[in-house]
Design an enzyme around this catalytic site. Structure first.
Site, PDB file in Angstrom:
ATOM      1  N   LYS A  31       0.852  -1.187   0.000  1.00 40.58           N
ATOM      2  CA  LYS A  31       0.000   0.000   0.000  1.00 40.58           C
ATOM      3  C   LYS A  31       0.891   1.242   0.000  1.00 40.58           C
ATOM      4  CE  LYS A  31      -4.174  -1.930   0.618  1.00 40.58           C
ATOM      5  NZ  LYS A  31      -5.404  -1.667  -0.182  1.00 40.58           N
TER       6      LYS A  31
ATOM      7  N   ASP B  61      -9.191  -0.835  -9.597  1.00 35.75           N
ATOM      8  CA  ASP B  61      -9.965  -1.530  -8.561  1.00 35.75           C
ATOM      9  C   ASP B  61     -11.242  -0.720  -8.321  1.00 35.75           C
ATOM     10  OD1 ASP B  61     -11.015  -2.429  -6.127  1.00 35.75           O
ATOM     11  OD2 ASP B  61      -9.126  -2.446  -5.043  1.00 35.75           O
TER      12      ASP B  61
ATOM     13  N   LYS C  46     -13.392  -7.613  -7.795  1.00 30.72           N
ATOM     14  CA  LYS C  46     -14.019  -8.005  -6.531  1.00 30.72           C
ATOM     15  C   LYS C  46     -15.521  -8.107  -6.782  1.00 30.72           C
ATOM     16  CE  LYS C  46     -10.648  -5.423  -3.775  1.00 30.72           C
ATOM     17  NZ  LYS C  46     -10.400  -4.154  -3.045  1.00 30.72           N
TER      18      LYS C  46
HETATM   19 MG    MG Z   1      -7.033  -2.067  -4.258  1.00 30.38          MG
END
Ligand code: MG
Length: 380
Positions: free
Chosen positions: A169, A247, A271
Protein backbone atom coordinates in the site's frame (compact mmCIF):
# COMPACT_ATOMS: atom_id res chain seq x y z
CA UNK A 1 -35.01 -23.54 -10.23
CA UNK A 2 -34.17 -21.49 -7.13
CA UNK A 3 -36.98 -20.45 -4.80
CA UNK A 4 -35.88 -18.18 -1.98
CA UNK A 5 -38.20 -18.81 0.97
CA UNK A 6 -36.28 -16.95 3.67
CA UNK A 7 -33.21 -14.85 4.25
CA UNK A 8 -31.57 -14.21 7.62
CA UNK A 9 -29.16 -11.33 8.16
CA UNK A 10 -26.64 -11.41 10.98
CA UNK A 11 -24.02 -8.95 12.00
CA UNK A 12 -21.17 -10.59 13.89
CA UNK A 13 -18.00 -9.28 15.49
CA UNK A 14 -15.01 -11.34 14.43
CA UNK A 15 -11.74 -10.96 16.32
CA UNK A 16 -8.76 -9.95 14.16
CA UNK A 17 -5.22 -11.26 14.65
CA UNK A 18 -3.97 -7.69 14.67
CA UNK A 19 -6.00 -4.48 15.07
CA UNK A 20 -7.27 -2.94 11.88
CA UNK A 21 -6.72 0.78 11.40
CA UNK A 22 -9.66 2.80 10.17
CA UNK A 23 -10.52 6.46 9.97
CA UNK A 24 -12.17 6.05 13.38
CA UNK A 25 -9.06 4.48 14.98
CA UNK A 26 -7.88 0.93 15.54
CA UNK A 27 -10.47 -1.81 15.97
CA UNK A 28 -9.92 -5.29 17.40
CA UNK A 29 -12.95 -6.88 15.70
CA UNK A 30 -14.25 -6.62 12.17
CA UNK A 31 -17.98 -6.09 11.87
CA UNK A 32 -19.06 -8.79 9.40
CA UNK A 33 -22.48 -9.00 7.78
CA UNK A 34 -23.56 -12.58 6.99
CA UNK A 35 -26.64 -13.91 5.22
CA UNK A 36 -28.29 -17.26 5.00
CA UNK A 37 -30.64 -17.95 2.10
CA UNK A 38 -32.94 -20.94 2.31
CA UNK A 39 -35.42 -22.52 -0.09
CA UNK A 40 -38.70 -24.21 0.79
CA UNK A 41 -37.00 -27.62 0.94
CA UNK A 42 -34.66 -26.38 3.66
CA UNK A 43 -31.56 -26.20 1.45
CA UNK A 44 -29.45 -23.37 2.80
CA UNK A 45 -26.49 -21.27 1.68
CA UNK A 46 -24.38 -18.74 3.56
CA UNK A 47 -23.12 -15.55 1.98
CA UNK A 48 -21.23 -12.49 3.13
CA UNK A 49 -21.67 -8.80 2.47
CA UNK A 50 -18.17 -7.35 2.09
CA UNK A 51 -18.99 -3.76 3.09
CA UNK A 52 -16.90 -2.27 5.85
CA UNK A 53 -17.95 -0.23 8.88
CA UNK A 54 -16.84 3.07 7.36
CA UNK A 55 -17.27 4.33 3.75
CA UNK A 56 -13.57 4.75 2.93
CA UNK A 57 -13.26 2.12 0.18
CA UNK A 58 -16.71 2.61 -1.31
CA UNK A 59 -19.81 4.61 -0.38
CA UNK A 60 -21.43 1.52 1.12
CA UNK A 61 -21.16 0.42 4.74
CA UNK A 62 -22.46 -2.43 6.88
CA UNK A 63 -25.30 -0.14 7.94
CA UNK A 64 -26.29 1.07 4.46
CA UNK A 65 -26.24 -2.54 3.28
CA UNK A 66 -28.41 -3.64 6.18
CA UNK A 67 -30.91 -0.94 5.27
CA UNK A 68 -30.80 -1.68 1.53
CA UNK A 69 -31.23 -5.40 2.02
CA UNK A 70 -34.01 -5.30 4.59
CA UNK A 71 -35.97 -2.45 2.98
CA UNK A 72 -35.56 -2.85 -0.77
CA UNK A 73 -33.56 -5.85 -1.93
CA UNK A 74 -34.63 -8.90 0.06
CA UNK A 75 -38.37 -8.12 -0.50
CA UNK A 76 -37.71 -8.30 -4.27
CA UNK A 77 -36.53 -11.90 -4.18
CA UNK A 78 -38.39 -13.47 -1.24
CA UNK A 79 -40.95 -16.07 -2.25
CA UNK A 80 -39.95 -15.80 -5.90
CA UNK A 81 -38.62 -18.52 -8.16
CA UNK A 82 -35.70 -17.99 -10.53
CA UNK A 83 -34.54 -20.37 -13.22
CA UNK A 84 -30.92 -19.23 -12.79
CA UNK A 85 -28.94 -16.95 -10.44
CA UNK A 86 -28.46 -14.24 -13.07
CA UNK A 87 -32.22 -13.68 -12.94
CA UNK A 88 -31.73 -12.71 -9.31
CA UNK A 89 -29.24 -10.10 -10.51
CA UNK A 90 -31.83 -8.70 -12.92
CA UNK A 91 -34.49 -8.56 -10.18
CA UNK A 92 -32.15 -6.69 -7.82
CA UNK A 93 -31.02 -4.23 -10.51
CA UNK A 94 -34.50 -3.29 -11.55
CA UNK A 95 -35.23 0.25 -10.32
CA UNK A 96 -32.63 0.24 -7.49
CA UNK A 97 -29.47 2.24 -8.27
CA UNK A 98 -26.17 1.42 -6.65
CA UNK A 99 -25.91 -0.60 -3.40
CA UNK A 100 -23.67 -3.09 -5.21
CA UNK A 101 -22.29 -4.79 -2.11
CA UNK A 102 -25.76 -5.28 -0.67
CA UNK A 103 -27.01 -6.68 -4.00
CA UNK A 104 -23.95 -8.90 -4.33
CA UNK A 105 -24.51 -10.55 -0.96
CA UNK A 106 -28.02 -11.60 -2.01
CA UNK A 107 -27.10 -12.51 -5.58
CA UNK A 108 -23.99 -14.51 -4.68
CA UNK A 109 -25.98 -16.35 -2.02
CA UNK A 110 -28.38 -17.38 -4.81
CA UNK A 111 -25.43 -18.82 -6.77
CA UNK A 112 -24.36 -20.86 -3.73
CA UNK A 113 -27.94 -21.97 -3.12
CA UNK A 114 -28.13 -23.13 -6.74
CA UNK A 115 -24.83 -25.02 -6.36
CA UNK A 116 -26.09 -26.65 -3.15
CA UNK A 117 -29.32 -27.69 -4.83
CA UNK A 118 -27.46 -29.17 -7.78
CA UNK A 119 -24.90 -30.82 -5.47
CA UNK A 120 -21.96 -29.27 -7.31
CA UNK A 121 -19.08 -27.06 -6.14
CA UNK A 122 -19.64 -23.34 -6.57
CA UNK A 123 -16.49 -23.10 -8.71
CA UNK A 124 -17.96 -25.62 -11.17
CA UNK A 125 -21.19 -23.66 -11.42
CA UNK A 126 -19.23 -20.48 -12.20
CA UNK A 127 -16.88 -22.18 -14.63
CA UNK A 128 -19.56 -22.90 -17.22
CA UNK A 129 -17.77 -24.55 -20.20
CA UNK A 130 -14.15 -24.48 -18.98
CA UNK A 131 -13.04 -26.61 -16.01
CA UNK A 132 -12.04 -24.51 -12.97
CA UNK A 133 -8.49 -24.44 -11.71
CA UNK A 134 -7.73 -26.83 -8.86
CA UNK A 135 -5.49 -24.34 -7.03
CA UNK A 136 -5.33 -20.56 -6.96
CA UNK A 137 -2.22 -18.65 -6.09
CA UNK A 138 -2.37 -16.04 -3.36
CA UNK A 139 -0.29 -12.95 -2.81
CA UNK A 140 -0.17 -10.82 0.31
CA UNK A 141 -1.21 -7.19 0.73
CA UNK A 142 0.88 -5.21 3.23
CA UNK A 143 -0.61 -2.08 4.76
CA UNK A 144 1.14 1.26 5.12
CA UNK A 145 4.15 0.88 7.42
CA UNK A 146 5.88 3.41 9.64
CA UNK A 147 9.17 3.28 7.73
CA UNK A 148 10.83 1.60 4.73
CA UNK A 149 12.75 -0.63 7.16
CA UNK A 150 9.51 -1.80 8.78
CA UNK A 151 8.13 -2.61 5.32
CA UNK A 152 11.26 -4.60 4.46
CA UNK A 153 10.79 -6.67 7.63
CA UNK A 154 7.11 -7.34 6.86
CA UNK A 155 8.10 -8.31 3.32
CA UNK A 156 10.76 -10.69 4.62
CA UNK A 157 8.18 -12.43 6.83
CA UNK A 158 5.80 -12.70 3.86
CA UNK A 159 8.43 -14.21 1.58
CA UNK A 160 9.48 -16.72 4.24
CA UNK A 161 5.80 -17.75 4.60
CA UNK A 162 5.86 -18.68 0.91
CA UNK A 163 4.15 -15.70 -0.71
CA UNK A 164 5.45 -15.02 -4.23
CA UNK A 165 3.66 -11.73 -4.77
CA UNK A 166 3.75 -8.78 -2.41
CA UNK A 167 1.37 -5.86 -2.79
CA UNK A 168 2.44 -2.72 -0.98
CA UNK A 169 0.00 0.00 0.00
CA UNK A 170 1.35 3.44 -0.93
CA UNK A 171 0.26 7.06 -0.59
CA UNK A 172 1.86 10.40 -1.46
CA UNK A 173 5.06 10.72 0.59
CA UNK A 174 5.15 7.02 1.43
CA UNK A 175 5.91 5.57 -1.97
CA UNK A 176 9.24 5.73 -3.82
CA UNK A 177 11.54 5.22 -0.81
CA UNK A 178 9.40 2.31 0.42
CA UNK A 179 9.28 0.48 -2.91
CA UNK A 180 12.98 1.11 -3.48
CA UNK A 181 13.87 -0.38 -0.08
CA UNK A 182 11.96 -3.62 -0.78
CA UNK A 183 13.30 -3.95 -4.32
CA UNK A 184 16.89 -3.35 -3.23
CA UNK A 185 16.60 -5.85 -0.39
CA UNK A 186 14.96 -8.70 -2.29
CA UNK A 187 16.11 -8.18 -5.87
CA UNK A 188 14.37 -8.00 -9.23
CA UNK A 189 12.72 -11.42 -9.24
CA UNK A 190 9.95 -11.03 -6.65
CA UNK A 191 6.55 -10.05 -8.00
CA UNK A 192 5.96 -6.61 -6.47
CA UNK A 193 2.89 -4.45 -6.95
CA UNK A 194 1.65 -1.24 -5.33
CA UNK A 195 -1.86 -0.12 -4.38
CA UNK A 196 -2.62 3.58 -3.89
CA UNK A 197 -6.38 3.30 -3.15
CA UNK A 198 -7.17 6.54 -5.02
CA UNK A 199 -4.78 8.60 -2.86
CA UNK A 200 -3.00 10.64 -5.57
CA UNK A 201 -4.22 13.85 -7.13
CA UNK A 202 -3.63 14.23 -10.84
CA UNK A 203 -0.83 16.76 -10.64
CA UNK A 204 2.82 17.06 -11.62
CA UNK A 205 4.08 15.73 -8.29
CA UNK A 206 2.00 12.58 -8.56
CA UNK A 207 3.02 11.97 -12.17
CA UNK A 208 6.65 12.42 -11.13
CA UNK A 209 6.29 9.93 -8.26
CA UNK A 210 4.68 7.40 -10.61
CA UNK A 211 7.45 7.91 -13.16
CA UNK A 212 10.05 7.31 -10.44
CA UNK A 213 8.27 4.08 -9.54
CA UNK A 214 8.78 2.91 -13.15
CA UNK A 215 12.42 2.18 -12.21
CA UNK A 216 11.42 -0.63 -9.85
CA UNK A 217 9.69 -2.96 -12.30
CA UNK A 218 6.35 -3.17 -10.49
CA UNK A 219 3.99 -5.66 -12.08
CA UNK A 220 1.26 -3.06 -11.74
CA UNK A 221 0.19 0.00 -9.79
CA UNK A 222 -3.33 -0.21 -8.53
CA UNK A 223 -5.78 2.67 -8.57
CA UNK A 224 -3.52 5.72 -8.21
CA UNK A 225 -6.26 8.29 -8.94
CA UNK A 226 -9.89 8.88 -7.99
CA UNK A 227 -12.42 6.12 -8.52
CA UNK A 228 -14.51 8.08 -11.04
CA UNK A 229 -11.56 9.37 -13.09
CA UNK A 230 -11.08 6.93 -15.95
CA UNK A 231 -9.99 9.75 -18.25
CA UNK A 232 -7.04 10.83 -16.11
CA UNK A 233 -5.99 7.25 -15.47
CA UNK A 234 -5.74 6.92 -19.26
CA UNK A 235 -3.66 10.08 -19.40
CA UNK A 236 -1.39 8.93 -16.58
CA UNK A 237 -0.93 5.55 -18.27
CA UNK A 238 0.55 7.36 -21.26
CA UNK A 239 3.22 8.94 -19.03
CA UNK A 240 4.33 5.80 -17.19
CA UNK A 241 5.47 2.33 -18.23
CA UNK A 242 4.15 0.48 -15.16
CA UNK A 243 0.76 -0.98 -16.05
CA UNK A 244 -2.15 0.55 -14.17
CA UNK A 245 -4.63 -1.81 -12.54
CA UNK A 246 -8.09 -0.50 -11.70
CA UNK A 247 -9.97 -1.53 -8.56
CA UNK A 248 -12.33 1.11 -7.14
CA UNK A 249 -13.06 2.47 -10.66
CA UNK A 250 -14.58 -0.75 -11.97
CA UNK A 251 -18.10 -0.81 -10.62
CA UNK A 252 -19.66 -2.79 -13.45
CA UNK A 253 -19.38 -3.95 -17.03
CA UNK A 254 -19.77 -0.44 -18.45
CA UNK A 255 -16.82 0.98 -16.51
CA UNK A 256 -14.72 -2.00 -17.61
CA UNK A 257 -15.71 -1.28 -21.22
CA UNK A 258 -14.79 2.38 -20.74
CA UNK A 259 -11.43 1.41 -19.23
CA UNK A 260 -10.65 -0.72 -22.28
CA UNK A 261 -11.81 1.92 -24.76
CA UNK A 262 -9.85 4.73 -23.08
CA UNK A 263 -6.75 2.73 -22.12
CA UNK A 264 -7.17 3.60 -18.43
CA UNK A 265 -5.64 0.36 -17.20
CA UNK A 266 -4.10 -2.97 -18.23
CA UNK A 267 -5.31 -5.12 -15.31
CA UNK A 268 -8.54 -5.32 -13.33
CA UNK A 269 -8.79 -6.18 -9.65
CA UNK A 270 -12.14 -7.95 -9.83
CA UNK A 271 -14.02 -8.00 -6.53
CA UNK A 272 -17.52 -9.41 -6.96
CA UNK A 273 -18.98 -7.35 -4.11
CA UNK A 274 -17.96 -4.08 -5.75
CA UNK A 275 -19.70 -4.93 -9.05
CA UNK A 276 -22.98 -6.25 -7.63
CA UNK A 277 -22.24 -9.98 -7.65
CA UNK A 278 -21.16 -12.89 -9.79
CA UNK A 279 -23.29 -12.21 -12.89
CA UNK A 280 -21.58 -8.88 -13.45
CA UNK A 281 -18.19 -10.26 -12.37
CA UNK A 282 -18.48 -13.05 -14.96
CA UNK A 283 -19.39 -10.53 -17.68
CA UNK A 284 -16.33 -8.43 -16.78
CA UNK A 285 -14.12 -11.52 -16.64
CA UNK A 286 -15.25 -12.57 -20.11
CA UNK A 287 -14.93 -9.05 -21.55
CA UNK A 288 -11.38 -8.70 -20.22
CA UNK A 289 -10.45 -12.18 -21.43
CA UNK A 290 -11.55 -11.29 -24.97
CA UNK A 291 -9.53 -8.05 -24.74
CA UNK A 292 -6.40 -9.83 -23.47
CA UNK A 293 -6.57 -8.00 -20.12
CA UNK A 294 -5.82 -10.22 -17.09
CA UNK A 295 -7.93 -9.98 -13.95
CA UNK A 296 -7.21 -11.02 -10.37
CA UNK A 297 -9.25 -11.17 -7.18
CA UNK A 298 -8.66 -8.65 -4.41
CA UNK A 299 -9.81 -9.01 -0.83
CA UNK A 300 -12.16 -7.08 1.46
CA UNK A 301 -11.08 -8.60 4.77
CA UNK A 302 -13.68 -11.34 4.33
CA UNK A 303 -14.36 -14.11 6.79
CA UNK A 304 -13.93 -17.66 5.50
CA UNK A 305 -17.43 -17.42 3.97
CA UNK A 306 -16.64 -14.49 1.68
CA UNK A 307 -13.27 -16.07 0.95
CA UNK A 308 -15.02 -19.20 -0.40
CA UNK A 309 -16.74 -17.03 -3.01
CA UNK A 310 -13.49 -15.29 -3.97
CA UNK A 311 -11.65 -18.59 -4.34
CA UNK A 312 -14.41 -20.02 -6.54
CA UNK A 313 -14.28 -16.92 -8.74
CA UNK A 314 -10.47 -16.88 -8.87
CA UNK A 315 -10.49 -20.43 -10.26
CA UNK A 316 -11.72 -19.07 -13.62
CA UNK A 317 -9.23 -19.01 -16.51
CA UNK A 318 -8.60 -15.27 -16.90
CA UNK A 319 -7.60 -14.90 -13.23
CA UNK A 320 -3.93 -15.18 -14.15
CA UNK A 321 -2.39 -13.06 -11.38
CA UNK A 322 -2.27 -14.14 -7.71
CA UNK A 323 -5.25 -12.90 -5.66
CA UNK A 324 -5.41 -11.39 -2.17
CA UNK A 325 -6.67 -14.72 -0.86
CA UNK A 326 -4.57 -15.19 2.25
CA UNK A 327 -5.46 -18.03 4.61
CA UNK A 328 -7.81 -17.61 7.57
CA UNK A 329 -4.94 -17.49 10.08
CA UNK A 330 -3.55 -14.29 8.59
CA UNK A 331 -6.67 -12.37 9.57
CA UNK A 332 -8.69 -14.21 12.19
CA UNK A 333 -7.95 -15.56 15.62
CA UNK A 334 -10.50 -18.21 14.68
CA UNK A 335 -12.46 -18.30 11.42
CA UNK A 336 -16.16 -19.19 11.25
CA UNK A 337 -15.62 -22.00 8.72
CA UNK A 338 -14.11 -25.43 8.93
CA UNK A 339 -11.75 -26.40 7.64
CA UNK A 340 -10.19 -22.93 7.80
CA UNK A 341 -8.61 -21.72 4.56
CA UNK A 342 -4.93 -22.61 4.32
CA UNK A 343 -2.22 -22.32 1.69
CA UNK A 344 0.60 -24.68 0.73
CA UNK A 345 4.32 -23.84 0.68
CA UNK A 346 3.95 -22.35 -2.81
CA UNK A 347 1.24 -19.94 -1.57
CA UNK A 348 -1.52 -21.87 -3.32
CA UNK A 349 -5.04 -22.33 -1.95
CA UNK A 350 -6.85 -25.50 -2.96
CA UNK A 351 -10.21 -24.97 -4.67
CA UNK A 352 -12.62 -27.35 -2.88
CA UNK A 353 -13.88 -29.18 -5.97
CA UNK A 354 -14.71 -32.30 -3.96
CA UNK A 355 -17.58 -30.69 -2.00
CA UNK A 356 -20.82 -29.03 -3.11
CA UNK A 357 -21.53 -25.34 -2.58
CA UNK A 358 -18.91 -23.24 -0.79
CA UNK A 359 -16.75 -26.26 0.04
CA UNK A 360 -16.43 -25.34 3.73
CA UNK A 361 -18.77 -25.84 6.69
CA UNK A 362 -19.97 -22.79 8.60
CA UNK A 363 -19.90 -23.13 12.38
CA UNK A 364 -23.49 -21.91 12.88
CA UNK A 365 -23.38 -22.20 16.66
CA UNK A 366 -20.33 -20.00 16.84
CA UNK A 367 -21.91 -17.48 14.45
CA UNK A 368 -24.92 -17.36 16.80
CA UNK A 369 -22.60 -16.67 19.73
CA UNK A 370 -20.92 -13.82 17.84
CA UNK A 371 -24.16 -12.26 16.56
CA UNK A 372 -24.93 -8.71 17.67
CA UNK A 373 -27.80 -7.95 15.27
CA UNK A 374 -30.32 -10.23 13.59
CA UNK A 375 -33.12 -9.89 11.02
CA UNK A 376 -35.22 -12.83 9.87
CA UNK A 377 -37.09 -12.18 6.64
CA UNK A 378 -39.60 -14.44 4.87
CA UNK A 379 -41.20 -17.67 6.14
CA UNK A 380 -39.50 -18.54 9.41
MG1 MG B 1 -7.03 -2.07 -4.26
Amino acid sequence: MITIARITLREILLRLVEPFRTAAGAVADRRVLLLTLADADGVEAWSECVAEAFPSYSPETIDTCWLAMTQWLVPRVLGRSFSAPDEVHTALESDVRGHHMAKAAVEMGAWALDAERQGIPLARLLARATPPREHVETGIALGLQASPDALVERSREALSSGYRRIKIKIEPGRDVAYIRAVREEFGPDINLTADANCSYAHDDRSVQAMQELDAFGLKMIEQPLAADDLLRHAELQRYITTPICLDESITGLSSAEAMLALGSGRFVNLKPGRVGGFSEALAIHDLCERAGVPVWCGGMLESGIGRAYNIALASLPNFTEPGDLSPSARYWERDVVSPPWTMDSAARVRVPLDRPGLGVTVDAGRVDDLTVRLAMLGEH
